[in-house]
Every structure is written in structure tokens, then in C-alpha cells.
Design a protein around this motif. Structure first.
Motif, PDB file in Angstrom:
ATOM      1  N   ASP A 185       0.850  -1.191   0.000  1.00 49.91           N
ATOM      2  CA  ASP A 185       0.000   0.000   0.000  1.00 49.91           C
ATOM      3  C   ASP A 185       0.887   1.244   0.000  1.00 49.91           C
ATOM      4  OD1 ASP A 185      -2.933   1.075   0.543  1.00 49.91           O
ATOM      5  OD2 ASP A 185      -1.569   2.214   1.838  1.00 49.91           O
ATOM      6  N   ILE A 186       0.689   2.110  -0.971  1.00 47.66           N
ATOM      7  CA  ILE A 186       1.536   3.289  -1.138  1.00 47.66           C
ATOM      8  C   ILE A 186       1.381   4.264   0.024  1.00 47.66           C
ATOM      9  CG2 ILE A 186       2.054   5.286  -2.580  1.00 47.66           C
ATOM     10  CD1 ILE A 186       2.927   2.695  -3.814  1.00 47.66           C
ATOM     11  N   LEU A 187       0.141   4.496   0.465  1.00 46.34           N
ATOM     12  CA  LEU A 187      -0.099   5.509   1.489  1.00 46.34           C
ATOM     13  C   LEU A 187       0.548   5.153   2.823  1.00 46.34           C
ATOM     14  CD1 LEU A 187      -1.318   8.154   2.296  1.00 46.34           C
ATOM     15  CD2 LEU A 187      -3.516   7.004   2.667  1.00 46.34           C
ATOM     16  N   ILE A 188       0.368   3.914   3.275  1.00 44.59           N
ATOM     17  CA  ILE A 188       0.980   3.531   4.557  1.00 44.59           C
ATOM     18  C   ILE A 188       2.499   3.514   4.434  1.00 44.59           C
ATOM     19  CG2 ILE A 188       0.887   1.040   4.140  1.00 44.59           C
ATOM     20  CD1 ILE A 188       0.386   2.862   7.502  1.00 44.59           C
ATOM     21  N   THR A 189       3.006   3.231   3.235  1.00 45.54           N
ATOM     22  CA  THR A 189       4.455   3.293   3.000  1.00 45.54           C
ATOM     23  C   THR A 189       4.961   4.724   3.145  1.00 45.54           C
ATOM     24  OG1 THR A 189       4.470   1.375   1.524  1.00 45.54           O
ATOM     25  CG2 THR A 189       6.282   2.946   1.286  1.00 45.54           C
ATOM     26  N   ILE A 190       4.235   5.674   2.552  1.00 41.52           N
ATOM     27  CA  ILE A 190       4.612   7.097   2.648  1.00 41.52           C
ATOM     28  C   ILE A 190       4.580   7.550   4.100  1.00 41.52           C
ATOM     29  CG2 ILE A 190       3.909   9.446   2.063  1.00 41.52           C
ATOM     30  CD1 ILE A 190       2.922   8.354  -0.629  1.00 41.52           C
ATOM     31  N   ILE A 191       3.557   7.109   4.836  1.00 42.20           N
ATOM     32  CA  ILE A 191       3.444   7.477   6.255  1.00 42.20           C
ATOM     33  C   ILE A 191       4.652   6.952   7.032  1.00 42.20           C
ATOM     34  CG2 ILE A 191       2.121   7.070   8.371  1.00 42.20           C
ATOM     35  CD1 ILE A 191      -0.410   7.090   6.639  1.00 42.20           C
ATOM     36  N   ALA A 192       5.031   5.683   6.778  1.00 41.73           N
ATOM     37  CA  ALA A 192       6.182   5.092   7.472  1.00 41.73           C
ATOM     38  C   ALA A 192       7.467   5.857   7.157  1.00 41.73           C
ATOM     39  CB  ALA A 192       6.334   3.624   7.087  1.00 41.73           C
ATOM     40  N   VAL A 193       7.655   6.252   5.897  1.00 41.94           N
ATOM     41  CA  VAL A 193       8.850   7.000   5.491  1.00 41.94           C
ATOM     42  C   VAL A 193       8.894   8.352   6.196  1.00 41.94           C
ATOM     43  CG1 VAL A 193       9.956   8.193   3.553  1.00 41.94           C
ATOM     44  CG2 VAL A 193       9.122   5.860   3.257  1.00 41.94           C
ATOM     45  N   ILE A 194       7.766   9.060   6.213  1.00 43.53           N
ATOM     46  CA  ILE A 194       7.703  10.374   6.863  1.00 43.53           C
ATOM     47  C   ILE A 194       7.966  10.248   8.365  1.00 43.53           C
ATOM     48  CG2 ILE A 194       6.164  12.290   7.477  1.00 43.53           C
ATOM     49  CD1 ILE A 194       4.801  11.916   4.762  1.00 43.53           C
ATOM     50  N   VAL A 195       7.387   9.242   8.984  1.00 46.67           N
ATOM     51  CA  VAL A 195       7.561   9.036  10.420  1.00 46.67           C
ATOM     52  C   VAL A 195       9.034   8.805  10.755  1.00 46.67           C
ATOM     53  CG1 VAL A 195       7.158   7.390  12.301  1.00 46.67           C
ATOM     54  CG2 VAL A 195       5.235   8.220  10.942  1.00 46.67           C
ATOM     55  N   TYR A 196       9.711   7.972   9.952  1.00 51.11           N
ATOM     56  CA  TYR A 196      11.125   7.689  10.237  1.00 51.11           C
ATOM     57  C   TYR A 196      12.007   8.902  10.005  1.00 51.11           C
ATOM     58  CZ  TYR A 196      11.479   2.922  11.787  1.00 51.11           C
ATOM     59  OH  TYR A 196      11.427   1.799  12.571  1.00 51.11           O
ATOM     60  N   TYR A 197      11.645   9.721   9.036  1.00 52.76           N
ATOM     61  CA  TYR A 197      12.410  10.948   8.820  1.00 52.76           C
ATOM     62  C   TYR A 197      12.203  11.913   9.998  1.00 52.76           C
ATOM     63  CZ  TYR A 197      14.188  15.229   6.742  1.00 52.76           C
ATOM     64  OH  TYR A 197      14.898  16.389   6.511  1.00 52.76           O
ATOM     65  N   LEU A 198      10.962  12.050  10.450  1.00 48.62           N
ATOM     66  CA  LEU A 198      10.680  12.916  11.598  1.00 48.62           C
ATOM     67  C   LEU A 198      11.362  12.403  12.862  1.00 48.62           C
ATOM     68  CD1 LEU A 198       6.876  13.695  11.066  1.00 48.62           C
ATOM     69  CD2 LEU A 198       8.820  15.224  10.669  1.00 48.62           C
ATOM     70  N   GLN A 199      11.415  11.095  13.000  1.00 51.54           N
ATOM     71  CA  GLN A 199      12.087  10.503  14.158  1.00 51.54           C
ATOM     72  C   GLN A 199      13.558  10.913  14.185  1.00 51.54           C
ATOM     73  OE1 GLN A 199      12.104   6.190  14.276  1.00 51.54           O
ATOM     74  NE2 GLN A 199      13.832   6.191  15.679  1.00 51.54           N
ATOM     75  N   PHE A 200      14.198  10.872  13.023  1.00 47.73           N
ATOM     76  CA  PHE A 200      15.602  11.269  12.951  1.00 47.73           C
ATOM     77  C   PHE A 200      15.764  12.752  13.279  1.00 47.73           C
ATOM     78  CE2 PHE A 200      19.058  13.173  10.492  1.00 47.73           C
ATOM     79  CZ  PHE A 200      20.149  12.506  11.047  1.00 47.73           C
ATOM     80  N   LYS A 201      14.887  13.593  12.733  1.00 48.35           N
ATOM     81  CA  LYS A 201      14.992  15.037  12.965  1.00 48.35           C
ATOM     82  C   LYS A 201      14.811  15.355  14.454  1.00 48.35           C
ATOM     83  CE  LYS A 201      15.531  17.687  10.212  1.00 48.35           C
ATOM     84  NZ  LYS A 201      16.812  18.194   9.634  1.00 48.35           N
ATOM     85  N   VAL A 202      13.899  14.654  15.106  1.00 46.66           N
ATOM     86  CA  VAL A 202      13.685  14.870  16.544  1.00 46.66           C
ATOM     87  C   VAL A 202      14.925  14.445  17.333  1.00 46.66           C
ATOM     88  CG1 VAL A 202      12.362  14.091  18.560  1.00 46.66           C
ATOM     89  CG2 VAL A 202      11.177  14.710  16.447  1.00 46.66           C
ATOM     90  N   SER A 203      15.515  13.312  16.954  1.00 49.90           N
ATOM     91  CA  SER A 203      16.702  12.825  17.672  1.00 49.90           C
ATOM     92  C   SER A 203      17.890  13.759  17.499  1.00 49.90           C
ATOM     93  CB  SER A 203      17.073  11.419  17.190  1.00 49.90           C
ATOM     94  OG  SER A 203      17.544  11.449  15.851  1.00 49.90           O
TER      95      SER A 203
END
Length: 265
Positions: A185-203
């Protein structure tokens, strides 16, 4: 001149070592898409992967075969169980960074003193003087290596859960929210990618400027890898990664709030 030793080398490249550890564990699992059952060969499959597979099916059964909800619940349980270890790691890391900033002028002066002395005797003298500085400030230069232990603890657990999701065929026959858990599923994939990028930015907020620059490439590699794998895997996997990533963002914010250095200290 930067001090070189086996410990500084490991500290600098520990992410690479841990990634190799993941690959090693993953390589021991046999066929990734073979359904897991009680007769699957291998101790890791039997005691870890199969256990998680049974847990996924058991919790899903409680909620009318809602496998998506089961994956979310187990992900949160795992993250909550690991949270004390990771918070302790964050606390130790921040304390070590704070103490290192205090002795940094002395370390820099020592390294400058021996900058042009490359003979064995001089290097030995520098190491001895370095140890005296650590002892004067009651610091253990090997303490930073213990920061890897929580990461080593969580890897077998997270890898086992990952394989349990991939090797439990019942998951693929159910849907969750708008997507089929067994199809890409493209949408849940995009959500996972965005979440991991935000996780890195927060760290990154708690990193020193130099470390932030060194780790910048990881902020892109991790989400790209998540996206690439998710586009070739059932949607249950990016669901698992998205939930885990959101939890890690909250955990990082909590750690930064709890262990932030006191201003003006």
C-alpha cells in the motif's frame, strides 16, 4: 589531532557494527516467506519467531481477527518494555556528553602537545596522560561502550517480530483501515517513510553540531530503506514501522525533556 584507539573506533562506527549484527541474525533465518510453525527448524525461529506468530494470532483472535490492531498492540508492548533501557541509555549518553564538554579543553591541549609526535613512546605517554585526565574527573572512558547494550537487547526481539509478521500467512488474508495487510500500500508506505524521517529530525535536537553533520546522511538512508522495503512487502510491515516510529518520536521527546542539561549549570 583526534585520539585513536579501538574504543574510539568502535564508538564512531558502532552503527555499522550493529547493522552487520542485524544482517547476521537475518541471514540465520532461512526462507523469509516460509510460513512459521511449531516444526520450523532453528532455535531462533522456534523460540522467538514462532512465539511472536502465536502472540499475533492470539491477540487478533481477541479482537475478532483484527490483525492490524494486533500488530499495533504488540509493537507498543515491545516498545514499552524496551523503553526503560533506552531511556537509561539516553540519560547516560547525555551525562557523558556533558562531562566530556568539561574536560574537552584539557583533552584538546593534550592532543595539541603531542600533535607532531608520532613515535611509540610519545603515543604511550599521551595515553597515560589521557587516563590521568579521566581519573581526575572520575570518568571511565569505556563507559560509552555500554550504550550499545540496549540496542543489542532490542535487535533479536524486533527482528523476531519482523519475521513473525512476514511468516504468519493469516495476516495476509485480512484488511485494516483502508488497506489489505497482505498487499503493498503506497499511502501507509509514505506514512512510514515520513515518520522515520521525523524521528531522525527529533533525535538530532540533542546532538552536537558536529555529530549532527556526521549523521545527516543517516537521516536520509533510513527512510529510503524503509520505503524501498515497504514497496516490496505486505502493508503489515510499514504499519509496524510507522507505529514503532511514532512511539520512538514520543520516547525521544520525553527523554530530551527529562534529561536536558540545566541552563547555566
Amino acid at each position: 589531532m583526534e585520539k585513536r584507539s579501538v574504543f574510539t573506533f568502535f564508538k564512531k562506527y558502532k552503527i555499522s557494527f550493529l547493522l552487520l549484527f542485524v544482517v547476521f541474525l537475518a541471514g540465520c533465518q532461512g526462507a523469509i516467506n516460509e510460513p512459521i510453525d511449531a516444526n520450523s527448524a532453528g532455535w531462533f525461529d522456534h523460540y522467538f519467531v514462532y512465539t511472536f506468530s502465536r502472540l499475533i494470532k492470539g491477540i487478533a483472535g481477541i479482537f475478532n481477527d483484527n490483525y492490524g490492531l494486533s500488530i499495533i498492540i504488540i509493537t507498543l508492548i515491545i516498545r514499552l518494555a524496551l523503553m526503560p533501557f533506552l531511556l537509561k541509555q539516553t540519560k547516560s549518553s547525555m551525562q557523558m556528553r556533558e562531562r566530556m564538554s568539561v574536560i574537552k579543553p584539557e583533552i584538546d591541549a593534550l592532543q595539541k602537545k603531542y600533535e607532531n609526535k608520532k613515535d611509540t613512546a610519545s603515543r604511550s605517554e599521551m595515553q597515560q596522560e589521557m587516563m590521568k585526565i579521566y581519573q581526575k574527573h572520575n570518568m571511565n572512558p569505556l563507559a560509552s561502550l555500554t550504550g550499545c547494550l540496549p540496542m543489542l537487547i532490542q535487535f533479536p526481539i524486533l527482528i523476531a517480530f519482523y519475521y513473525a509478521i512476514r511468516r504468519t500467512p493469516e495476516i495476509a488474508t485480512h484488511s485494516f483501515l483502508w488497506f489489505n495487510l497482505g498487499q503493498t500500500d503506497i499511502l501507509i508506505t509514505i506514512i512510514a517513510v515520513i515518520v522515520y524521517y521525523l524521528q531522525f529530525k527529533v533525535s538530532q535536537k540533542s546532538m552536537e553540531p558536529q555529530m549532527r553533520k556526521q549523521m545527516a546522511i543517516m537521516g536520509l538512508i533510513s527512510p529510503i530503506m524503509i520505503g524501498f522495503i515497504s514497496l516490496n512487502a505486505p502493508a503489515a510491515l510499514p504499519l509496524y514501522w510507522a507505529v514503532g516510529g511514532i512511539f520512538m518520536i514520543v520516547q525521544t521527546l520525553i527523554a530530551q525533556k527529562l534529561y536536558a542539561p540545566v541552563q547555566g549549570k
